[in-house]
Design a protein around this motif. Structure first.
Motif, PDB file in Angstrom:
ATOM      1  N   CYS A  40      54.304  30.916 -36.371  1.00  0.00           N
ATOM      2  CA  CYS A  40      54.018  30.532 -34.848  1.00  0.00           C
ATOM      3  C   CYS A  40      53.772  29.034 -34.697  1.00  0.00           C
ATOM      4  O   CYS A  40      52.602  28.811 -35.440  1.00  0.00           O
ATOM      5  CB  CYS A  40      53.226  31.468 -33.814  1.00  0.00           C
ATOM      6  SG  CYS A  40      53.162  31.096 -32.317  1.00  0.00           S
ATOM      7  N   PHE A  42      52.508  27.657 -32.028  1.00  0.00           N
ATOM      8  CA  PHE A  42      51.336  27.470 -30.828  1.00  0.00           C
ATOM      9  C   PHE A  42      50.148  27.935 -31.275  1.00  0.00           C
ATOM     10  O   PHE A  42      49.010  27.686 -30.464  1.00  0.00           O
ATOM     11  CB  PHE A  42      51.879  28.388 -29.717  1.00  0.00           C
ATOM     12  CG  PHE A  42      53.458  28.254 -29.262  1.00  0.00           C
ATOM     13  CD1 PHE A  42      53.781  26.895 -29.067  1.00  0.00           C
ATOM     14  CD2 PHE A  42      54.327  29.076 -29.109  1.00  0.00           C
ATOM     15  CE1 PHE A  42      54.955  26.589 -28.451  1.00  0.00           C
ATOM     16  CE2 PHE A  42      55.699  28.700 -28.969  1.00  0.00           C
ATOM     17  CZ  PHE A  42      55.945  27.511 -28.664  1.00  0.00           C
ATOM     18  N   HIS A  43      49.888  28.340 -32.646  1.00  0.00           N
ATOM     19  CA  HIS A  43      48.513  28.680 -32.935  1.00  0.00           C
ATOM     20  C   HIS A  43      48.495  28.622 -34.520  1.00  0.00           C
ATOM     21  O   HIS A  43      49.582  28.270 -35.119  1.00  0.00           O
ATOM     22  CB  HIS A  43      48.178  30.336 -32.623  1.00  0.00           C
ATOM     23  CG  HIS A  43      48.824  31.041 -33.427  1.00  0.00           C
ATOM     24  ND1 HIS A  43      49.990  31.844 -33.140  1.00  0.00           N
ATOM     25  CD2 HIS A  43      48.151  31.815 -34.568  1.00  0.00           C
ATOM     26  CE1 HIS A  43      50.014  32.592 -34.143  1.00  0.00           C
ATOM     27  NE2 HIS A  43      49.324  32.802 -34.935  1.00  0.00           N
ATOM     28  N   CYS A  61      55.138  35.959 -30.020  1.00  0.00           N
ATOM     29  CA  CYS A  61      53.969  35.862 -31.094  1.00  0.00           C
ATOM     30  C   CYS A  61      52.995  36.971 -31.083  1.00  0.00           C
ATOM     31  O   CYS A  61      52.678  37.155 -30.094  1.00  0.00           O
ATOM     32  CB  CYS A  61      53.174  34.572 -30.746  1.00  0.00           C
ATOM     33  SG  CYS A  61      52.041  34.296 -31.795  1.00  0.00           S
ATOM     34  N   CYS A  65      48.633  34.142 -29.863  1.00  0.00           N
ATOM     35  CA  CYS A  65      49.115  33.952 -28.687  1.00  0.00           C
ATOM     36  C   CYS A  65      49.387  35.176 -27.729  1.00  0.00           C
ATOM     37  O   CYS A  65      48.946  35.174 -26.608  1.00  0.00           O
ATOM     38  CB  CYS A  65      50.361  33.249 -28.834  1.00  0.00           C
ATOM     39  SG  CYS A  65      50.103  31.539 -29.759  1.00  0.00           S
TER      40      CYS A  65
HETATM   41 ZN   LIG Z   1      51.204  32.071 -31.727  1.00  0.00          ZN
END
Ligand SMILES: [Zn+2]
Length: 163
Positions: A40, A42-43, A61, A65
């Motif tokens: 992922c 986003f993290h 996710c 997330c």
């Molecule tokens: Zn994530």
């Protein structure tokens, strides 16, 4: 600003490949049953927790997330843009939607309401000349004007279809 048609949004969600978008973002996806998994973006993802489903064209996710969505949500999150901007970006991937909303056929005839659009161009021109010629013949002022210019011969006017 004009509202984006629901049809456009639905087509983007179905027709734009999420897998391609995710991979072009630099994320390696591995097959995991019917789904694909990857890290992922986003993290801080140590274990692949991004799940992409090619079948539903959705992502999720499973890690920190706990979020997901369609290709549109993917673009909003990765490019940090508005919903509208994401839709405008993605619609370019669908040729039918990227084209101008005006059908090209409508621009071929100068005035489709007054003249038949399927006429050959020379016929169309004749029709236009006739129209102005008839207008001239129906206008005493115009005929007077021509007379004053020494073009008073009606036969001559009709022969050359003056207008
Ligand atoms: Zn994530």
């Amino acid at each position: 600003m004009a509202r984006i048609a629901d049809e456009v949004i639905e087509r983007i969600k179905i027709e734009v490949s999420l897998q391609r978008l995710v991979e072009s973002y630099g994320i390696a996806l591995k097959k995991h049953g019917a789904d694909l998994i990857g890290h992922c973006p986003f993290h801080d993802d140590k274990t692949p927790s991004l799940v992409v489903s090619p079948k539903s064209n959705l992502w999720h996710c499973l890690g920190a997330c706990q979020t997901g969505g369609s290709v549109i949500d993917w673009v909003i999150k990765t490019q940090k843009v508005s919903f509208r901007h994401a839709v405008e970006t993605l619609r370019k991937d669908i040729p039918a939607l990227a084209a101008s909303p005006t059908p090209p056929a409508a621009t071929t005839a100068p005035n489709p309401s007054a003249l038949s659009a399927d006429l050959e161009s020379h016929q169309l021109l004749d029709q236009v000349i006739d129209y102005y010629h008839q207008t001239l013949l129906a206008s005493p002022e115009a005929l007077d004007y021509l007379q004053s210019r020494g073009i008073g011969n009606r036969e001559l006017i009709e022969r050359f279809k003056l207008g």
